[in-house]
Design a protein around this motif. Structure first.
Motif, PDB file in Angstrom:
ATOM      1  N   LYS A   1       7.567  12.424  -5.420  1.00 53.92           N
ATOM      2  CA  LYS A   1       6.534  11.576  -6.029  1.00 53.92           C
ATOM      3  C   LYS A   1       7.096  10.429  -7.366  1.00 53.92           C
ATOM      4  O   LYS A   1       7.790  10.572  -7.544  1.00 53.92           O
ATOM      5  CB  LYS A   1       6.081  13.021  -6.850  1.00 53.92           C
ATOM      6  CG  LYS A   1       4.824  12.057  -7.180  1.00 53.92           C
ATOM      7  CD  LYS A   1       3.423  12.669  -7.868  1.00 53.92           C
ATOM      8  CE  LYS A   1       2.643  12.362  -8.463  1.00 53.92           C
ATOM      9  NZ  LYS A   1       1.791  13.196  -8.877  1.00 53.92           N
ATOM     10  N   ALA A   2       6.608   9.327  -6.540  1.00 50.04           N
ATOM     11  CA  ALA A   2       6.953   7.712  -7.139  1.00 50.04           C
ATOM     12  C   ALA A   2       6.539   7.678  -8.015  1.00 50.04           C
ATOM     13  O   ALA A   2       5.187   7.817  -8.582  1.00 50.04           O
ATOM     14  CB  ALA A   2       6.447   6.497  -6.429  1.00 50.04           C
ATOM     15  N   VAL A   3       6.703   7.350  -9.465  1.00 50.81           N
ATOM     16  CA  VAL A   3       6.571   7.476 -11.072  1.00 50.81           C
ATOM     17  C   VAL A   3       6.625   5.996 -11.081  1.00 50.81           C
ATOM     18  O   VAL A   3       4.928   5.346 -11.515  1.00 50.81           O
ATOM     19  CB  VAL A   3       7.190   7.717 -11.670  1.00 50.81           C
ATOM     20  CG1 VAL A   3       7.049   7.913 -12.951  1.00 50.81           C
ATOM     21  CG2 VAL A   3       8.194   9.553 -11.457  1.00 50.81           C
ATOM     22  N   THR A   4       7.681   5.302 -10.987  1.00 49.54           N
ATOM     23  CA  THR A   4       7.427   3.908 -10.907  1.00 49.54           C
ATOM     24  C   THR A   4       7.579   2.947  -9.413  1.00 49.54           C
ATOM     25  O   THR A   4       8.592   3.509  -9.052  1.00 49.54           O
ATOM     26  CB  THR A   4       8.512   3.286 -11.824  1.00 49.54           C
ATOM     27  OG1 THR A   4       9.750   3.685 -11.858  1.00 49.54           O
ATOM     28  CG2 THR A   4       8.160   4.225 -13.442  1.00 49.54           C
ATOM     29  N   VAL A   5       7.177   1.639  -9.304  1.00 53.21           N
ATOM     30  CA  VAL A   5       7.828   0.952  -7.936  1.00 53.21           C
ATOM     31  C   VAL A   5       7.951  -0.150  -8.880  1.00 53.21           C
ATOM     32  O   VAL A   5       6.910  -1.313  -9.241  1.00 53.21           O
ATOM     33  CB  VAL A   5       5.997   0.897  -7.011  1.00 53.21           C
ATOM     34  CG1 VAL A   5       6.747   0.355  -6.274  1.00 53.21           C
ATOM     35  CG2 VAL A   5       6.372   2.645  -7.043  1.00 53.21           C
ATOM     36  N   ARG A   6       9.074  -1.333  -8.810  1.00 56.69           N
ATOM     37  CA  ARG A   6       8.596  -2.430  -9.247  1.00 56.69           C
ATOM     38  C   ARG A   6       9.751  -3.383  -7.527  1.00 56.69           C
ATOM     39  O   ARG A   6       9.844  -2.414  -6.858  1.00 56.69           O
ATOM     40  CB  ARG A   6       8.918  -3.148 -10.160  1.00 56.69           C
ATOM     41  CG  ARG A   6      10.895  -2.452 -10.688  1.00 56.69           C
ATOM     42  CD  ARG A   6      11.611  -2.511 -11.626  1.00 56.69           C
ATOM     43  NE  ARG A   6      12.375  -2.255 -12.211  1.00 56.69           N
ATOM     44  CZ  ARG A   6      14.070  -3.170 -11.691  1.00 56.69           C
ATOM     45  NH1 ARG A   6      12.898  -4.135 -12.414  1.00 56.69           N
ATOM     46  NH2 ARG A   6      14.817  -2.371 -12.229  1.00 56.69           N
TER      47      ARG A   6
ATOM     48  N   THR B   1       1.064  -1.385  -0.101  1.00 63.67           N
ATOM     49  CA  THR B   1       0.112  -0.330  -0.120  1.00 63.67           C
ATOM     50  C   THR B   1       0.604   1.259   0.213  1.00 63.67           C
ATOM     51  O   THR B   1       0.557   2.632  -0.802  1.00 63.67           O
ATOM     52  CB  THR B   1      -0.822  -0.010   1.198  1.00 63.67           C
ATOM     53  OG1 THR B   1      -1.775  -1.120   1.079  1.00 63.67           O
ATOM     54  CG2 THR B   1      -2.132   1.262   1.168  1.00 63.67           C
ATOM     55  N   ARG B   2       1.764   0.931   1.237  1.00 68.64           N
ATOM     56  CA  ARG B   2       2.655   2.223   0.692  1.00 68.64           C
ATOM     57  C   ARG B   2       3.618   3.067  -0.449  1.00 68.64           C
ATOM     58  O   ARG B   2       3.801   4.125  -0.435  1.00 68.64           O
ATOM     59  CB  ARG B   2       3.584   2.379   2.348  1.00 68.64           C
ATOM     60  CG  ARG B   2       2.812   2.016   3.427  1.00 68.64           C
ATOM     61  CD  ARG B   2       2.157   3.556   3.841  1.00 68.64           C
ATOM     62  NE  ARG B   2       1.278   2.949   4.433  1.00 68.64           N
ATOM     63  CZ  ARG B   2       0.020   3.537   5.707  1.00 68.64           C
ATOM     64  NH1 ARG B   2      -0.249   4.503   4.919  1.00 68.64           N
ATOM     65  NH2 ARG B   2      -0.871   3.250   6.790  1.00 68.64           N
ATOM     66  N   PHE B   3       4.072   1.561  -0.809  1.00 68.61           N
ATOM     67  CA  PHE B   3       4.824   2.001  -2.110  1.00 68.61           C
ATOM     68  C   PHE B   3       4.269   1.910  -3.663  1.00 68.61           C
ATOM     69  O   PHE B   3       4.069   0.677  -3.898  1.00 68.61           O
ATOM     70  CB  PHE B   3       5.808   0.822  -1.808  1.00 68.61           C
ATOM     71  CG  PHE B   3       6.843   1.520  -0.550  1.00 68.61           C
ATOM     72  CD1 PHE B   3       7.554   2.654  -0.780  1.00 68.61           C
ATOM     73  CD2 PHE B   3       6.702   0.796   0.161  1.00 68.61           C
ATOM     74  CE1 PHE B   3       8.907   2.639   0.558  1.00 68.61           C
ATOM     75  CE2 PHE B   3       7.663   0.817   1.426  1.00 68.61           C
ATOM     76  CZ  PHE B   3       8.445   2.299   1.362  1.00 68.61           C
ATOM     77  N   GLN B   4       3.662   2.394  -3.807  1.00 64.62           N
ATOM     78  CA  GLN B   4       2.328   2.672  -5.260  1.00 64.62           C
ATOM     79  C   GLN B   4       3.279   3.842  -6.354  1.00 64.62           C
ATOM     80  O   GLN B   4       3.310   4.908  -5.686  1.00 64.62           O
ATOM     81  CB  GLN B   4       1.304   2.203  -4.710  1.00 64.62           C
ATOM     82  CG  GLN B   4       0.472   1.727  -3.984  1.00 64.62           C
ATOM     83  CD  GLN B   4       0.425   0.512  -5.000  1.00 64.62           C
ATOM     84  OE1 GLN B   4      -0.183   0.934  -6.324  1.00 64.62           O
ATOM     85  NE2 GLN B   4       0.689  -0.318  -4.665  1.00 64.62           N
ATOM     86  N   PRO B   5       2.839   4.101  -7.255  1.00 65.95           N
ATOM     87  CA  PRO B   5       3.384   4.890  -8.450  1.00 65.95           C
ATOM     88  C   PRO B   5       1.933   6.194  -7.491  1.00 65.95           C
ATOM     89  O   PRO B   5       0.818   5.611  -7.039  1.00 65.95           O
ATOM     90  CB  PRO B   5       3.345   4.099  -9.750  1.00 65.95           C
ATOM     91  CG  PRO B   5       3.129   2.991  -9.667  1.00 65.95           C
ATOM     92  CD  PRO B   5       2.933   3.175  -8.064  1.00 65.95           C
ATOM     93  N   GLY B   6       2.413   7.185  -8.141  1.00 74.31           N
ATOM     94  CA  GLY B   6       2.230   8.099  -7.646  1.00 74.31           C
ATOM     95  C   GLY B   6       2.179   8.544  -5.802  1.00 74.31           C
ATOM     96  O   GLY B   6       1.566  10.322  -5.681  1.00 74.31           O
TER      97      GLY B   6
ATOM     98  N   ILE C   1      12.532   2.216  -6.753  1.00 73.81           N
ATOM     99  CA  ILE C   1      11.301   3.359  -6.815  1.00 73.81           C
ATOM    100  C   ILE C   1      12.006   4.379  -7.933  1.00 73.81           C
ATOM    101  O   ILE C   1      12.936   4.526  -7.401  1.00 73.81           O
ATOM    102  CB  ILE C   1      11.106   4.191  -5.585  1.00 73.81           C
ATOM    103  CG1 ILE C   1      10.350   3.184  -4.638  1.00 73.81           C
ATOM    104  CG2 ILE C   1       9.948   5.250  -6.034  1.00 73.81           C
ATOM    105  CD1 ILE C   1      10.058   3.461  -3.983  1.00 73.81           C
ATOM    106  N   GLY C   2      11.431   4.630  -8.770  1.00 73.95           N
ATOM    107  CA  GLY C   2      11.756   6.126 -10.122  1.00 73.95           C
ATOM    108  C   GLY C   2      10.991   6.577  -8.981  1.00 73.95           C
ATOM    109  O   GLY C   2       9.682   6.958  -9.310  1.00 73.95           O
TER     110      GLY C   2
END
Length: 172
Positions: free
Chosen positions: A51-56, A30-35, A64-65
């Motif tokens: 602000k997170a753009v990508t998360v994998r 939940t805490r690590f999501q794009p946006g 995170i990007g």
């Protein structure tokens, strides 16, 4: 609104600006999501939000990007940054033997022998246990391991943390 620490940026990964994050939350999906926008502390950001753009996910850790950090050189500036999110008051409710870091900050630390030690300034997370960083008047901060052998009671109503410290711990 209170903040909840969710992770710490460990290092850059690859050439596209992604960073590896050490998880410090019980709900990483939940805490690590794009946006998601994170408040920051430490590192070279001076508190600027990310602000997170990508998360994998890779080997159990999020990579995170972040917006504005599109290459390895830019993401190198993020090393050591602590990430937190704003949460609702209701989310601070913990299990019976748990206390969120956010609630510890500002509590008065009282030792069985030495009396009042100081005020909790922050909680540092280590590999083995958490450490209370206690601000003391006119002295260097005290580092108190947050372990059952030393922390006797956390009383949120009285705003105190009662500790039983071994001799010499406060002399360091």
């Amino acid at each position: 609104m209170p903040e909840l620490v969710v992770g710490r940026i460990v290092r850059p990964h690859g050439l596209r600006g992604e960073v590896v994050v050490e998880v410090r939350t019980d709900d990483p999906e939940t805490r690590f999501q794009p946006g998601v926008e994170y408040r920051t502390r430490g590192g070279q950001l001076k508190g600027a939000p990310l602000k997170a753009v990508t998360v994998r996910w890779h080997q159990g850790r999020p990579m995170i990007g972040f917006e504005g950090h599109a290459d390895r050189n830019a993401s190198e500036l993020l090393r050591g940054v602590v990430l937190s999110v704003e949460i609702e008051e209701e989310e601070l409710v913990a299990e019976e033997d748990e206390v969120h870091d956010t609630l510890l900050i500002g509590l008065t630390v009282v030792d069985k022998e030495a009396g009042e030690v100081g005020t909790v300034a922050r909680v540092d997370h280590g590999a083995a246990y958490e450490t209370l960083v206690v601000k003391r008047k006119g002295q260097t901060p005290a580092l108190i391991p947050f372990v059952a052998d030393m922390v006797v009671e956390v009383d949120l109503e009285a705003e105190t943390v009662r500790v039983d410290l071994p001799p010499g711990l406060l002399d360091l």
